[in-house]
Write a protein that holds these residues in place. Structure first.
Motif, PDB file in Angstrom:
ATOM      1  N   SER A 281      -6.322 -10.621  -5.975  1.00 36.27           N
ATOM      2  CA  SER A 281      -6.398 -10.150  -4.590  1.00 36.27           C
ATOM      3  C   SER A 281      -5.405  -9.034  -4.339  1.00 36.27           C
ATOM      4  CB  SER A 281      -6.141 -11.327  -3.650  1.00 36.27           C
ATOM      5  OG  SER A 281      -6.145 -10.906  -2.318  1.00 36.27           O
ATOM      6  N   THR A 282      -4.188  -9.179  -4.923  1.00 34.45           N
ATOM      7  CA  THR A 282      -3.164  -8.142  -4.754  1.00 34.45           C
ATOM      8  C   THR A 282      -3.613  -6.834  -5.392  1.00 34.45           C
ATOM      9  OG1 THR A 282      -1.432  -9.817  -4.723  1.00 34.45           O
ATOM     10  CG2 THR A 282      -0.764  -7.553  -5.198  1.00 34.45           C
ATOM     11  N   PHE A 283      -4.151  -6.896  -6.591  1.00 31.06           N
ATOM     12  CA  PHE A 283      -4.624  -5.687  -7.279  1.00 31.06           C
ATOM     13  C   PHE A 283      -5.764  -5.027  -6.499  1.00 31.06           C
ATOM     14  CE2 PHE A 283      -2.423  -7.130 -11.143  1.00 31.06           C
ATOM     15  CZ  PHE A 283      -1.863  -5.929 -11.539  1.00 31.06           C
ATOM     16  N   LYS A 284      -6.637  -5.883  -5.935  1.00 29.14           N
ATOM     17  CA  LYS A 284      -7.765  -5.325  -5.181  1.00 29.14           C
ATOM     18  C   LYS A 284      -7.269  -4.575  -3.955  1.00 29.14           C
ATOM     19  CE  LYS A 284     -12.239  -6.614  -3.296  1.00 29.14           C
ATOM     20  NZ  LYS A 284     -13.192  -7.744  -3.064  1.00 29.14           N
ATOM     21  N   ARG A 285      -6.288  -5.150  -3.238  1.00 26.51           N
ATOM     22  CA  ARG A 285      -5.743  -4.472  -2.076  1.00 26.51           C
ATOM     23  C   ARG A 285      -5.061  -3.177  -2.455  1.00 26.51           C
ATOM     24  NH1 ARG A 285      -4.187  -9.769  -0.708  1.00 26.51           N
ATOM     25  NH2 ARG A 285      -2.039  -9.306  -1.343  1.00 26.51           N
ATOM     26  N   LYS A 286      -4.303  -3.219  -3.560  1.00 23.04           N
ATOM     27  CA  LYS A 286      -3.620  -1.988  -4.005  1.00 23.04           C
ATOM     28  C   LYS A 286      -4.627  -0.919  -4.398  1.00 23.04           C
ATOM     29  CE  LYS A 286       0.715  -4.053  -5.507  1.00 23.04           C
ATOM     30  NZ  LYS A 286       1.666  -4.263  -6.637  1.00 23.04           N
ATOM     31  N   GLU A 287      -5.726  -1.364  -5.042  1.00 25.54           N
ATOM     32  CA  GLU A 287      -6.755  -0.401  -5.431  1.00 25.54           C
ATOM     33  C   GLU A 287      -7.373   0.250  -4.200  1.00 25.54           C
ATOM     34  OE1 GLU A 287     -10.842  -0.207  -8.126  1.00 25.54           O
ATOM     35  OE2 GLU A 287      -9.966  -2.125  -7.527  1.00 25.54           O
ATOM     36  N   GLN A 288      -7.598  -0.530  -3.169  1.00 23.22           N
ATOM     37  CA  GLN A 288      -8.163   0.010  -1.935  1.00 23.22           C
ATOM     38  C   GLN A 288      -7.210   1.010  -1.297  1.00 23.22           C
ATOM     39  OE1 GLN A 288      -9.009  -3.456   0.367  1.00 23.22           O
ATOM     40  NE2 GLN A 288     -10.895  -3.961  -0.787  1.00 23.22           N
ATOM     41  N   VAL A 289      -5.925   0.691  -1.287  1.00 26.88           N
ATOM     42  CA  VAL A 289      -4.927   1.607  -0.725  1.00 26.88           C
ATOM     43  C   VAL A 289      -4.893   2.910  -1.504  1.00 26.88           C
ATOM     44  CG1 VAL A 289      -2.458   1.950  -0.312  1.00 26.88           C
ATOM     45  CG2 VAL A 289      -3.553  -0.225   0.267  1.00 26.88           C
ATOM     46  N   ILE A 290      -4.899   2.796  -2.834  1.00 22.23           N
ATOM     47  CA  ILE A 290      -4.854   3.994  -3.682  1.00 22.23           C
ATOM     48  C   ILE A 290      -6.083   4.855  -3.447  1.00 22.23           C
ATOM     49  CG2 ILE A 290      -4.955   4.782  -6.072  1.00 22.23           C
ATOM     50  CD1 ILE A 290      -3.184   2.372  -6.784  1.00 22.23           C
ATOM     51  N   ASN A 291      -7.243   4.208  -3.327  1.00 20.33           N
ATOM     52  CA  ASN A 291      -8.477   4.984  -3.102  1.00 20.33           C
ATOM     53  C   ASN A 291      -8.430   5.699  -1.761  1.00 20.33           C
ATOM     54  OD1 ASN A 291      -9.605   4.325  -5.544  1.00 20.33           O
ATOM     55  ND2 ASN A 291     -10.616   2.471  -4.741  1.00 20.33           N
ATOM     56  N   ARG A 292      -7.894   5.066  -0.727  1.00 16.51           N
ATOM     57  CA  ARG A 292      -7.791   5.727   0.570  1.00 16.51           C
ATOM     58  C   ARG A 292      -6.835   6.900   0.509  1.00 16.51           C
ATOM     59  NH1 ARG A 292      -7.890   0.356   2.589  1.00 16.51           N
ATOM     60  NH2 ARG A 292      -5.628   0.385   2.811  1.00 16.51           N
ATOM     61  N   GLN A 293      -5.735   6.718  -0.159  1.00 16.31           N
ATOM     62  CA  GLN A 293      -4.765   7.804  -0.287  1.00 16.31           C
ATOM     63  C   GLN A 293      -5.347   8.966  -1.097  1.00 16.31           C
ATOM     64  OE1 GLN A 293      -1.301   6.005  -1.978  1.00 16.31           O
ATOM     65  NE2 GLN A 293      -0.638   5.068  -0.001  1.00 16.31           N
ATOM     66  N   PHE A 294      -6.123   8.618  -2.092  1.00 19.16           N
ATOM     67  CA  PHE A 294      -6.708   9.661  -2.926  1.00 19.16           C
ATOM     68  C   PHE A 294      -7.703  10.510  -2.132  1.00 19.16           C
ATOM     69  CE2 PHE A 294     -10.022  11.112  -5.850  1.00 19.16           C
ATOM     70  CZ  PHE A 294      -9.272  11.894  -6.715  1.00 19.16           C
ATOM     71  N   ARG A 295      -8.477   9.863  -1.264  1.00 15.16           N
ATOM     72  CA  ARG A 295      -9.447  10.616  -0.471  1.00 15.16           C
ATOM     73  C   ARG A 295      -8.765  11.555   0.520  1.00 15.16           C
ATOM     74  NH1 ARG A 295     -12.251   5.635  -0.434  1.00 15.16           N
ATOM     75  NH2 ARG A 295     -11.448   5.181   1.650  1.00 15.16           N
ATOM     76  N   LEU A 296      -7.526  11.269   0.874  1.00 14.52           N
ATOM     77  CA  LEU A 296      -6.793  12.121   1.793  1.00 14.52           C
ATOM     78  C   LEU A 296      -6.121  13.311   1.132  1.00 14.52           C
ATOM     79  CD1 LEU A 296      -5.104   9.372   3.999  1.00 14.52           C
ATOM     80  CD2 LEU A 296      -7.098  10.757   4.560  1.00 14.52           C
ATOM     81  N   LEU A 297      -6.162  13.372  -0.186  1.00 13.90           N
ATOM     82  CA  LEU A 297      -5.560  14.504  -0.884  1.00 13.90           C
ATOM     83  C   LEU A 297      -6.359  15.772  -0.621  1.00 13.90           C
ATOM     84  CD1 LEU A 297      -4.716  12.890  -4.338  1.00 13.90           C
ATOM     85  CD2 LEU A 297      -3.111  13.520  -2.530  1.00 13.90           C
ATOM     86  N   PRO A 298      -5.706  17.000  -0.619  1.00  9.46           N
ATOM     87  CA  PRO A 298      -6.425  18.274  -0.425  1.00  9.46           C
ATOM     88  C   PRO A 298      -7.510  18.447  -1.485  1.00  9.46           C
ATOM     89  CG  PRO A 298      -4.073  18.632  -0.247  1.00  9.46           C
ATOM     90  CD  PRO A 298      -4.241  17.216  -0.692  1.00  9.46           C
TER      91      PRO A 298
END
Length: 352
Positions: A299-316
């Protein structure tokens, strides 16, 4: 034990133990062999005495129980009532009791013999308290009150709480004391031989038997009168109680050891079962905890993966990518030219 075995298997419609079939006696021997270590005696000099002792004990038990059953039978004047009220030993086997009545108590020859015995008992001058042991045995064992024939007569016919068995016994004792005093005046202190002679003079002798002494040899010696060597039958009769007690103690000790071993075995099995149950319970608890930890980690890895994916989409350069995936296709997929505009896209914008 022998008495109980005799009562269990022996038919009591025979006149004496000698008439009991050999097959029945062998059955009793078989049971005795199971309870006592008789094999160790078979090749020894004591074996004849052992056999005589067993036979004597069986005979004594057979006679005592027959007397008990006859006394019970005599309490009923009517034969049918006697048949319907068996002795306690035959409560579960009334047919054995009825067989004794039909084959023994109703036998004319046995009835005639009982009447003769009754008449003979009326001629008995007095009874005795000396029991089943002979006078000689008691003197040999030096029991209190039986170290010599004179005091043995009193011990066998007098009790402190009841006195003499009857007046005749008291008078005979006075005769013995009077004869002893007379002989002491003549010879001084009485030796064992003198005491036997005193009993003979006071009470008389009949066919080698002296009252209060028993059977004697023609010229008794001190060893014969007070400490003679016992024959195998008498030796076994005296020591059968000790042998039985030793065998019982041995069997009890063996049984205690077996019980202790069985107890320890059961305790070990119980402990082992409890240990196994606790181990299985512990393993199950650890398995559940491990699965819970795995679920938490996943569950922790899944949440971290979701956070990373959101941050990645915000990159220029990734803001227009609705899929959120990064594109690594080079210039044709979104690289800028030297003028700072994307290929093709800039011309379109200027046109507009």
């Amino acid at each position: 034990m022998i008495s109980n075995e005799v009562a269990r298997v022996a038919p009591f419609y025979h006149r004496t133990w000698q008439r009991v079939p050999d097959e029945t006696k062998r059955d009793i021997y078989t049971t005795i062999y199971q309870y006592f270590d008789l094999v160790s005696f078979e090749d020894t000099s004591e074996w004849p005495g052992v056999q005589l002792g067993i036979q004597a004990e069986c005979q004594r038990s057979y006679k005592a129980r027959k007397s008990k059953y006859k006394s019970h039978y005599d309490t009923y004047e009517d034969v049918e009532r006697a048949k319907n009220n068996p002795s306690d030993d035959f409560a579960s086997e009334p047919e054995r009791w009825i067989e004794i009545i039909d084959r023994l108590y109703q036998d004319p020859g046995y009835i005639n013999q009982c009447e003769k015995n009754r008449q003979n008992r009326t001629k008995l001058r007095y009874t005795s308290y000396h029991g089943t042991q002979s006078y000689a045995q008691k003197r040999h064992m030096r029991l209190p009150g039986h170290t010599n024939p004179i005091e043995g007569f009193k011990s066998s016919h007098w009790k402190e709480d009841t006195g003499w068995v009857n007046e005749t016994a008291s008078l005979d004792h006075e005769k013995i004391l009077a004869e002893a005093r007379r002989m002491e005046r003549d010879v001084g202190d009485l030796s064992p031989n003198d005491q036997i002679e005193c009993m003979k003079n006071a009470l008389g002798e009949r066919r080698g038997h002296i009252k209060g002494v028993g059977h004697v040899v023609r010229k008794p010696t001190p060893e014969v009168s007070s400490g003679r060597q016992l024959n195998p039958r008498e030796y076994w009769q005296q020591n059968i109680g000790n042998v039985i007690e030793e065998n019982i103690a041995k069997r009890v000790e063996e049984q205690v050891q077996r019980n202790e071993q069985e107890f320890h075995r059961r305790v070990e099995e119980q402990v082992q079962r409890q240990v196994n149950q606790q181990l299985e319970q512990l393993q199950e608890e650890m398995r559940q905890q491990f699965n819970q930890q795995l679920e938490k980690i996943a569950s922790t890895f899944k949440r971290k993966e979701q956070v990373i994916n959101r941050q990645f989409r915000l990159l220029p350069g990734n803001r227009g990518d609705s899929s959120g995936r990064r594109d690594y296709r080079g210039d044709s997929s979104g690289s800028r030219d030297g003028s700072g505009s994307r290929d093709g896209s800039g011309d379109d914008e200027n046109d507009g």
